[in-house]
Design a protein around this motif. Sequence first.
Motif, mmCIF file in Angstrom:
data_model
loop_
_atom_site.group_PDB
_atom_site.id
_atom_site.type_symbol
_atom_site.label_atom_id
_atom_site.label_comp_id
_atom_site.label_asym_id
_atom_site.label_seq_id
_atom_site.Cartn_x
_atom_site.Cartn_y
_atom_site.Cartn_z
ATOM 1 N N ILE A 16 0.865 -1.169 0.000
ATOM 2 C CA ILE A 16 0.000 0.000 0.000
ATOM 3 C C ILE A 16 0.905 1.222 0.000
ATOM 4 C CG2 ILE A 16 -1.995 -1.068 1.093
ATOM 5 C CD1 ILE A 16 -1.086 0.114 3.744
ATOM 6 N N HIS A 17 0.392 2.302 -0.481
ATOM 7 C CA HIS A 17 1.185 3.526 -0.572
ATOM 8 C C HIS A 17 1.621 3.973 0.815
ATOM 9 C CE1 HIS A 17 2.324 7.630 -1.602
ATOM 10 N NE2 HIS A 17 2.397 7.218 -2.852
ATOM 11 N N SER A 18 2.803 4.546 0.893
ATOM 12 C CA SER A 18 3.360 4.950 2.190
ATOM 13 C C SER A 18 2.528 6.015 2.905
ATOM 14 C CB SER A 18 4.789 5.461 2.000
ATOM 15 O OG SER A 18 4.796 6.599 1.154
ATOM 16 N N LYS A 19 1.671 6.713 2.183
ATOM 17 C CA LYS A 19 0.840 7.739 2.816
ATOM 18 C C LYS A 19 -0.439 7.179 3.434
ATOM 19 C CE LYS A 19 2.660 11.496 0.140
ATOM 20 N NZ LYS A 19 2.452 12.625 -0.716
ATOM 21 N N VAL A 20 -0.645 5.876 3.282
ATOM 22 C CA VAL A 20 -1.818 5.232 3.850
ATOM 23 C C VAL A 20 -1.446 4.725 5.245
ATOM 24 C CG1 VAL A 20 -3.417 3.281 3.576
ATOM 25 C CG2 VAL A 20 -2.688 4.584 1.577
ATOM 26 N N PHE A 21 -2.424 4.652 6.107
ATOM 27 C CA PHE A 21 -2.210 4.184 7.465
ATOM 28 C C PHE A 21 -1.539 2.811 7.475
ATOM 29 C CE2 PHE A 21 -6.118 2.325 6.012
ATOM 30 C CZ PHE A 21 -6.091 1.042 6.530
ATOM 31 N N LYS A 22 -0.904 2.499 8.569
ATOM 32 C CA LYS A 22 -0.378 1.158 8.798
ATOM 33 C C LYS A 22 -1.457 0.340 9.492
ATOM 34 C CE LYS A 22 3.733 2.043 7.254
ATOM 35 N NZ LYS A 22 4.130 1.588 5.952
ATOM 36 N N GLU A 23 -1.381 -0.975 9.326
ATOM 37 C CA GLU A 23 -2.386 -1.824 9.960
ATOM 38 C C GLU A 23 -2.346 -1.651 11.466
ATOM 39 O OE1 GLU A 23 -1.476 -3.838 6.129
ATOM 40 O OE2 GLU A 23 -0.233 -3.078 7.697
ATOM 41 N N ASN A 24 -3.509 -1.817 12.065
ATOM 42 C CA ASN A 24 -3.552 -1.669 13.521
ATOM 43 C C ASN A 24 -3.052 -2.928 14.219
ATOM 44 O OD1 ASN A 24 -5.695 -3.523 13.847
ATOM 45 N ND2 ASN A 24 -7.213 -1.935 13.560
ATOM 46 N N LYS A 25 -2.779 -2.786 15.481
ATOM 47 C CA LYS A 25 -2.183 -3.855 16.279
ATOM 48 C C LYS A 25 -3.047 -5.116 16.274
ATOM 49 C CE LYS A 25 -0.365 -4.755 20.862
ATOM 50 N NZ LYS A 25 -0.170 -4.261 22.205
ATOM 51 N N LYS A 26 -4.351 -4.959 16.380
ATOM 52 C CA LYS A 26 -5.254 -6.117 16.424
ATOM 53 C C LYS A 26 -5.172 -6.928 15.131
ATOM 54 C CE LYS A 26 -9.982 -7.428 17.353
ATOM 55 N NZ LYS A 26 -10.387 -7.802 18.677
ATOM 56 N N PHE A 27 -5.124 -6.251 13.993
ATOM 57 C CA PHE A 27 -5.001 -6.940 12.708
ATOM 58 C C PHE A 27 -3.686 -7.712 12.646
ATOM 59 C CE2 PHE A 27 -3.178 -6.917 8.422
ATOM 60 C CZ PHE A 27 -4.128 -7.679 7.759
ATOM 61 N N LEU A 28 -2.586 -7.074 13.041
ATOM 62 C CA LEU A 28 -1.280 -7.728 12.998
ATOM 63 C C LEU A 28 -1.215 -8.921 13.949
ATOM 64 C CD1 LEU A 28 1.006 -4.587 12.713
ATOM 65 C CD2 LEU A 28 0.361 -6.193 10.897
ATOM 66 N N GLU A 29 -1.859 -8.810 15.093
ATOM 67 C CA GLU A 29 -1.912 -9.934 16.028
ATOM 68 C C GLU A 29 -2.686 -11.105 15.422
ATOM 69 O OE1 GLU A 29 -3.596 -8.177 19.526
ATOM 70 O OE2 GLU A 29 -1.669 -7.377 20.199
ATOM 71 N N GLN A 46 4.577 -5.852 1.421
ATOM 72 C CA GLN A 46 4.296 -4.452 1.700
ATOM 73 C C GLN A 46 5.529 -3.568 1.562
ATOM 74 O OE1 GLN A 46 2.036 -3.965 5.225
ATOM 75 N NE2 GLN A 46 1.710 -1.812 4.894
ATOM 76 N N GLU A 47 6.694 -4.116 1.780
ATOM 77 C CA GLU A 47 7.900 -3.297 1.774
ATOM 78 C C GLU A 47 8.709 -3.391 0.467
ATOM 79 O OE1 GLU A 47 8.334 -1.120 4.149
ATOM 80 O OE2 GLU A 47 6.631 -1.923 5.251
ATOM 81 N N ILE A 48 8.134 -3.960 -0.609
ATOM 82 C CA ILE A 48 8.903 -3.996 -1.854
ATOM 83 C C ILE A 48 9.062 -2.577 -2.390
ATOM 84 C CG2 ILE A 48 8.258 -6.374 -2.400
ATOM 85 C CD1 ILE A 48 6.406 -5.313 -4.562
ATOM 86 N N ASN A 49 10.106 -2.374 -3.157
ATOM 87 C CA ASN A 49 10.454 -1.037 -3.629
ATOM 88 C C ASN A 49 9.516 -0.586 -4.750
ATOM 89 O OD1 ASN A 49 11.851 1.334 -3.956
ATOM 90 N ND2 ASN A 49 13.450 0.417 -5.209
ATOM 91 N N LEU A 50 8.568 0.271 -4.405
ATOM 92 C CA LEU A 50 7.617 0.813 -5.374
ATOM 93 C C LEU A 50 7.630 2.333 -5.291
ATOM 94 C CD1 LEU A 50 4.546 -1.530 -4.790
ATOM 95 C CD2 LEU A 50 6.254 -1.704 -6.592
ATOM 96 N N ASP A 51 7.377 2.970 -6.430
ATOM 97 C CA ASP A 51 7.273 4.428 -6.418
ATOM 98 C C ASP A 51 5.829 4.839 -6.718
ATOM 99 O OD1 ASP A 51 6.973 4.281 -9.238
ATOM 100 O OD2 ASP A 51 9.130 4.493 -9.529
ATOM 101 N N ASP A 52 5.567 6.120 -6.741
ATOM 102 C CA ASP A 52 4.191 6.616 -6.920
ATOM 103 C C ASP A 52 3.529 6.100 -8.193
ATOM 104 O OD1 ASP A 52 4.261 7.981 -4.529
ATOM 105 O OD2 ASP A 52 4.676 9.926 -5.438
ATOM 106 N N SER A 53 4.300 5.951 -9.273
ATOM 107 C CA SER A 53 3.705 5.506 -10.542
ATOM 108 C C SER A 53 3.299 4.030 -10.512
ATOM 109 C CB SER A 53 4.668 5.755 -11.704
ATOM 110 O OG SER A 53 5.822 4.952 -11.577
ATOM 111 N N ASP A 54 3.703 3.316 -9.467
ATOM 112 C CA ASP A 54 3.317 1.912 -9.333
ATOM 113 C C ASP A 54 1.944 1.754 -8.686
ATOM 114 O OD1 ASP A 54 5.684 0.811 -10.450
ATOM 115 O OD2 ASP A 54 6.737 1.226 -8.583
ATOM 116 N N PHE A 55 1.332 2.871 -8.315
ATOM 117 C CA PHE A 55 0.012 2.848 -7.699
ATOM 118 C C PHE A 55 -0.999 3.577 -8.571
ATOM 119 C CE2 PHE A 55 2.882 2.232 -4.178
ATOM 120 C CZ PHE A 55 2.223 1.277 -3.415
ATOM 121 N N ARG A 56 -2.190 2.988 -8.661
ATOM 122 C CA ARG A 56 -3.306 3.648 -9.346
ATOM 123 C C ARG A 56 -3.943 4.667 -8.404
ATOM 124 N NH1 ARG A 56 -7.507 -0.518 -10.640
ATOM 125 N NH2 ARG A 56 -8.368 0.129 -8.679
ATOM 126 N N ASP A 57 -4.034 4.286 -7.162
ATOM 127 C CA ASP A 57 -4.429 5.182 -6.071
ATOM 128 C C ASP A 57 -3.681 4.684 -4.836
ATOM 129 O OD1 ASP A 57 -5.918 3.019 -4.982
ATOM 130 O OD2 ASP A 57 -7.704 3.639 -6.055
#
Length: 77
Positions: A16-29, A46-57
């Motif tokens: 997901i784009h870096s400007k989007v929230f991170k998953e909450n603790k309950k989800f990760l648990e 989630q941490e693969i190297n992507l830039d803005d053009s790799d996202f539609r939104d």
Amino acid sequence: IDKYPKTSFKIIRTPIHSKVFKENKKFLEMVESLTRKPNVKFYDFQEINLDDSDFRDFTHLSSKGAKKLSLEYLKRN
């Protein structure tokens, strides 16, 4: 997952784009709990190297980003 122990399950966390929230603790648990089961594999992209053009939104990959994700998936499998 418990009901079908002979079935293999894969949980895939897609980028997901870096400007989007991170998953909450309950989800990760919950993910952590599921991935402890012997018939579950967790793939974290989630941490693969992507830039803005790799996202539609902010939460969807463009076709360029989808190709990068697919290639990374193939590398790891």
